[in-house]
Design an enzyme around this catalytic site. Structure first.
Site, short mmCIF file in Angstrom:
data_model
loop_
_atom_site.label_atom_id
_atom_site.label_comp_id
_atom_site.label_asym_id
_atom_site.label_seq_id
_atom_site.Cartn_x
_atom_site.Cartn_y
_atom_site.Cartn_z
N PRO A 134 0.17 -7.45 0.03
CG PRO A 134 -0.58 -7.86 -2.06
CD PRO A 134 0.64 -7.87 -1.20
CE LYS A 135 -6.59 -9.10 6.58
NZ LYS A 135 -7.76 -9.49 5.85
CB ILE A 136 -5.54 -11.20 -1.11
CG1 ILE A 136 -4.05 -11.19 -1.96
CG2 ILE A 136 -6.51 -11.37 -2.47
CD1 ILE A 136 -3.69 -9.80 -2.66
N GLY A 289 -6.31 -4.33 3.06
CA GLY A 289 -5.19 -3.81 3.91
C GLY A 289 -3.71 -4.41 3.53
#
Length: 580
Positions: A134-136, A289
């Site tokens: 996951p794009k934190i 994202g």
């Protein structure tokens, strides 16, 4: 305040994707069609607004704007600076805070942003298997350990150097101060994020999470809220070559989240499924994202800011899309109601191209104070209808736009085609055609007929021939015959269809009791509709039926032999019938 904005630019834009995004957006977008002086004034105005939001974040933790909206406006600001040939903001913090910066041992590279499934599949070709995380949505940092002891915590900054946050690290439980089994020299890159509970990105967006973290890290005091900050390690330069080994080792050293939230991708279909999983399902952090990365990475000394071929990002669908208002249009409906429709720079929202949005009444338009040049956010309401969510920034130089005079438009205005009545009259024709169940006779068809003055009142089309219709530009014989056929069929529609079509109020309540125009006039005269209608409704109906223009329409329909209007076969209403 300006210095504060510069610092926020340095920190909040520490997301690894930003550097690549800014370059692409600035080279692809056109500069505003303004003079240089106006562009400079508007740029200064937008900077002041951004500074205001940042001040609230830093001092009070108040989020007046969603992170994804903030990012889009910051991209706009950066683009305007590019158009003005001004220096990039990434150089500013070094000048402002020279005593509080540290050099990254390994540069933050940033990520290229891919736009859709097709670009993702092209990138995956020849690279599978890869890994997905996951794009934190937080603040990127570097952690430096020497002999197991944390010696530096550095904000991403410009990728080469950032702000020294080491003192803050002691108040964040998720950051180990000492690691027993660490290698002698350990450099990690990751994301500081705000711990959430059951956070659904699709419903809540980022909810100010990233800016909240930035605000807490910038405060001079050590707030107790720092314990709400988590850490996700997404890169270990020069770590174990195999990802599975790297993830297990990170977990053993006290960084468990990467192991839990990393997925091996062997088929392209997995990517879209996991992207939507992180967008829709409850998480303990906000995301914006997903990130795809190859297992094999270059040596850390080869990493350069703005250069990364081994990892890419695919952002979530935007919940709020920022766009520019191009024009303010006023539309007048068949009843005289004036609505406001904004013409917009075309944007894509949930696979839909949107270039206009209806914002309702003139009163609401005045309340919103939205004019050409302003930036607004759009969302999709029920059934995919675009909705204006917020005016997020107003252009400094305001136009003076005046709406149509509402006194000129009402239920009995524009029953004929006169100057200023084009919109309402065409709306009346469209409504009439729909109620007479005409098919294939569109708004455009009516507009062509009125533009050529072939139809100047609500009954004018009854006398048209197929040849007259065919003479219109672009119509042709076949389409003209189809329209003429619909006109002919409409003449035989029931009386109730005609009554509703010409706009007689409350016909839904009266259709069972009224089947002739003269009968309606007689019942109104004898006050025999009190059981069906209220006093106010009766007055509105009476005013409509007794209007000279409406009487003229009824007379023309009578001459045309329309059922229910023909006076030769008019009924004589007896008292018993009137009492029904």
């Amino acid at each position: 305040m300006l210095n504060l904005l510069i610092l926020i630019l340095f920190i909040v834009f520490s997301s690894p994707i930003v550097a690549a995004e800014i370059f692409v957006s600035n080279t692809e977008k056109n500069c505003p069609e303004w003079s240089q002086d106006k562009l400079q004034r508007e740029t200064n105005s937008l900077m002041q607004q951004m500074a205001h939001w940042d001040q609230l974040y830093r001092q009070k933790g108040i989020s007046e704007i969603d992170d994804e909206v903030y990012d889009q406006l910051m991209s706009e600001l950066t683009h305007w600076q590019f158009c003005l040939k001004q220096a990039p903001h990434s150089d500013f913090p070094v000048e402002v805070f020279p005593d509080n910066k540290l050099v990254h041992p390994v540069a933050h590279t940033g990520l290229s942003k891919l736009k859709d499934k097709q670009e993702i599949n092209r990138w995956l070709h020849g690279r599978l298997p890869v890994w997905l995380q996951p794009k934190i949505d937080g603040v990127a940092v570097t952690l430096v350990y020497q002999n197991g002891k944390l010696v530096s915590l550095i904000s991403r900054g410009n990728g080469a150097e950032g702000v020294n946050w080491t003192a803050k690290s002691r108040y964040i439980p998720d950051i180990p101060q000492n690691i027993e089994n660490a290698p002698p020299d350990l450099v990690l890159q990751g994301e500081l994020f705000l711990h959430k509970e059951e956070h659904r990105q699709q419903l809540l967006g980022s909810d100010g999470a990233r800016n909240r973290v930035a605000g807490l890290m910038m405060r001079k005091d050590h707030s107790s809220e720092l314990k709400q900050i988590g850490l996700f390690i997404w890169s270990w330069p020069d770590g174990p070559a195999e990802m599975e080994s790297k993830l297990r080792k990170l977990a053993d050293m006290g960084f468990p989240l990467a192991l839990r939230y990393s997925h091996k991708i062997e088929e392209p279909e997995q990517v879209q499924k996991l992207r939507m999983h992180y967008f829709e399902q409850p998480m303990l952090f906000a995301t914006d994202g997903i990130v795809l990365k190859q297992e094999i990475e270059p040596k850390g000394n080869q990493w350069r800011s703005g250069s990364n071929s081994w990892a890419v990002a695919w952002k979530h669908p935007l919940r709020h899309q920022v766009t520019q208002v191009r024009e303010v249009n006023f539309t007048i409906g068949r009843t005289g109601k004036i609505s406001v429709v904004l013409g917009l720079d075309k944007v894509k929202l949930d696979d839909r191209q949107i270039s206009r949005v209806n914002i309702g009444s003139v009163r609401r338009w005045r309340q919103l104070d939205v004019l050409p040049g302003d930036r607004v956010t759009l969302t999709l309401a029920g059934h995919g209808i675009p909705k204006l969510a917020q005016v997020v920034w107003r252009i400094k130089e305001r136009q003076d736009i005046q709406p149509p005079d509402k006194q000129h438009y009402h239920a009995l205005s524009c029953l004929t085609l006169t100057v200023g009545c084009e919109q309402q009259f065409n709306a009346r024709l469209k409504w009439l055609g729909e109620n007479l169940q005409m098919t294939g006779v569109s708004s455009g068809s009516w507009a062509m007929l009125t533009e050529r003055k072939l139809v100047t009142d609500l009954t004018g089309w009854l006398a048209l021939s197929a040849q007259q219709i065919a003479a219109l530009p672009g119509i042709g014989d076949k389409r003209a015959q189809a329209i003429y056929s619909q006109f002919s069929k409409a003449k035989n529609q029931p009386f109730s269809y005609w009554m509703k079509g010409i706009g007689v109020p409350y016909m839904d309540k009266l259709s069972d009791n009224v089947y002739h125009w003269q009968q309606l006039e007689q019942k109104l005269a004898a006050a025999q509709l009190k059981q069906q209608l209220t006093v106010g409704q009766l007055k509105k109906l009476s005013d409509f039926v007794s209007d000279a223009q409406i009487k003229a329409i009824a007379e023309k329909l009578s001459v045309a032999g329309i059922t229910g209007f023909d006076r030769e076969n008019g009924v004589v209403v007896n008292p018993a019938d009137m009492a029904q």
